[in-house]
Design a protein around this motif. Sequence first.
Motif, mmCIF file in Angstrom:
data_model
loop_
_atom_site.group_PDB
_atom_site.id
_atom_site.type_symbol
_atom_site.label_atom_id
_atom_site.label_comp_id
_atom_site.label_asym_id
_atom_site.label_seq_id
_atom_site.Cartn_x
_atom_site.Cartn_y
_atom_site.Cartn_z
ATOM 1 N N GLN A 9 26.524 35.633 10.052
ATOM 2 C CA GLN A 9 26.441 34.691 9.552
ATOM 3 C C GLN A 9 27.218 33.364 10.340
ATOM 4 O O GLN A 9 26.981 32.392 10.799
ATOM 5 C CB GLN A 9 26.568 34.183 7.949
ATOM 6 N N ASP A 61 21.109 36.498 9.948
ATOM 7 C CA ASP A 61 21.468 35.861 8.919
ATOM 8 C C ASP A 61 21.994 34.462 9.376
ATOM 9 O O ASP A 61 22.800 34.016 9.726
ATOM 10 C CB ASP A 61 23.072 36.482 8.465
ATOM 11 N N GLU A 62 21.177 33.372 8.587
ATOM 12 C CA GLU A 62 21.001 31.963 8.965
ATOM 13 C C GLU A 62 21.349 31.598 10.413
ATOM 14 O O GLU A 62 22.433 31.327 10.801
ATOM 15 C CB GLU A 62 22.126 31.328 7.899
ATOM 16 N N SER A 88 24.486 37.578 2.176
ATOM 17 C CA SER A 88 25.229 38.005 3.059
ATOM 18 C C SER A 88 25.878 39.388 2.780
ATOM 19 O O SER A 88 25.800 40.389 3.729
ATOM 20 C CB SER A 88 26.308 37.383 3.688
#
Lengths: 353, 239
Positions: B85, B162-163, B43
């Motif tokens: 995230q 991000d995820e 991240s």
Amino acid sequence: MNHNSKIALPVALAIVAALALVPFYGSRAIIQDLFTVLTLLVLAMNWNILAGFAGLVSVGQQAFVGTGAYAMFAAVILGGVDPLWGIVIGGAAAAALSVPIAIFTFRLNGAYFAIGTWVSAEIVRLSLAQWKALGGGTGTSLPKGTTQEMFGVQPIRHLLGISNAAAADVLSYWLALALAVATLSASYLFLRSRAGLGLQAIRDNLEAARSVGVDPARLKAIVFVLSALGTGVCGALMFLQITRVTPDAAFSVVDWTAFVIFITVIGGIGTLPGPIVGVLVFYVLQRLLADYGTLYLILLGLFGIAIMLFARRGLWGLFTDKTGIELLPLRHRPPRTATPVPGIPPKIVKEGT
Amino acid sequence: MAILSLNSVSKSFGALKVTDDVSFEVAPGEVLGIIGPNGAGKSTLFNLITGNIRTDAGTITFDGTDVTGQSPMARVKAGIGRSFQIPQPFTHLSVYENLLVAANFGGGQGGREAEQLCVDILDRTGLGDLAEATSGSLSLLQRKRLELARAMATSPKLILLDEIAGGLTDGECVALIETIKSIHAQGTAIIWIEHVLHALTSVVERLMVLNFGKMLTIGAPEVVMDTPAVREIYLGIEV
Ligand SMILES: Nc1ncnc2c1ncn2[C@@H]1O[C@H](COP(=O)(O)OP(=O)(O)OP(=O)(O)O)[C@@H](O)[C@H]1O
Ligand SMILES: [Mg+2]
């Protein structure tokens, strides 16, 4: 909701029309009272956009009230212009002053920003108190007859059959009403605009706002300058009506910031109707408690604290939560691709027939 | 020419070196996956690319311009869109308005054009029915979808995800992969950090492995996943 906004506009127009007609039937005292209410409303709406929407909790708005007033007096006394132009010059001067103040205070955050704005206002007050041509520390008055010769006063005197002084009051009152309507409309249009949406995004989540391209410093600077303009115009108008200015009165932190914060907070900070509710409550409280002297201020303070503790979004926020009624909603709705055909009632499926 | 290139980028938080001399390039329209254990610095790498965090050393070039010193605002306008995230919605705004801000400011679009773009993206990401919902009331999974949709609304040339697949059901995961493939099909470059490996490997063209801030390897997914070091560190498999 839609229903609300449909009746809201005619109601608002009716209220404005009724207010505009007050000079035809109301006493001079009523007009002076309403003038005070309207100018306080303008200051509160400006502070509300600043603190409630842009997160700029300024306690130095008196810098712009005072600058607006002094620039107007300077333009009239030293420049010999009509006071109405003086009001415009007052607004421009306040907006111009807001630029260096922003450059200084925008480096500060939160409480330090607040203190920075207050210190800036003090510096401006002390500087203007040195201005001998405008009476220095004791202040000065507009030359006799200035307001009677002001553009518009004579027609009003003839129209209403009143004295020069009363006609000047009526003119000031109408200007205050126009300013209040303009400020409310401008606030609404601004908040509904691209910039207003960006401001709301910043208020919710600064880091995410920056990541979708919103420039917080730029938007906040725009709001700071615009609210200084509105506050400066209002300051010039208020002191035109009084016809006398002193540094202490023009730069009063109690009158032009503390009361204004009180009004906005009790009415509902960060809501457009909040300042309107707040100024009405403030006026009623002032009337009811005026005889109690210092106790009045204490009671006012206690009331403000109670609101802050039990109704964070003020009386208007409380009302919206309880009823679901929203005036001047800021929501942007997605364009409708499939609109239901009006006039055709939905089919009712009956069971068991 | 590469759309994004990092040249010896480093970043430390105190004594902790979170990004350690990382260099790589992304071609226009390419899909790159990033994997690595928790705390590897994935991240942080995104935050360096978007400008939310400043680099200590190295340069970042995007679309032919050195953006190392630029603000996040400038970078999103240049075409770097991102998701967070931990979702960061504008909680008092509606789902639609969340996208509209992004289209107006990041995408530089206005009027009908922006409105239509937002409606289309909401449909593509399965948020159409929630357009007028206040985003603060969304569930975590809906918020993650909003992250993707809002990043898309900035009309990016490179999108950083991000995820966004964690916690999805199989069906939802398939739908997400379809959406990401459709972004890819538009010619947008994608960097996707993901722990859900099967989702990642079904889309990405190259895979990068980060560990303790260092780029361990980068290359074709099959090759990368077969590297002994990766198997040991990332998958915890003894070799
Ligand atoms: N702002 C910060 N200040 C100090 N330390 C930080 C900061 N941001 C991240 N870190 C630390 O840097 C390291 C890398 O964090 P990062 O979030 O980049 O990891 P990650 O690979 O994304 O992990 P995850 O898979 O859990 O999301 C962690 O040890 C984290 O605690
Ligand atoms: Mg992470």
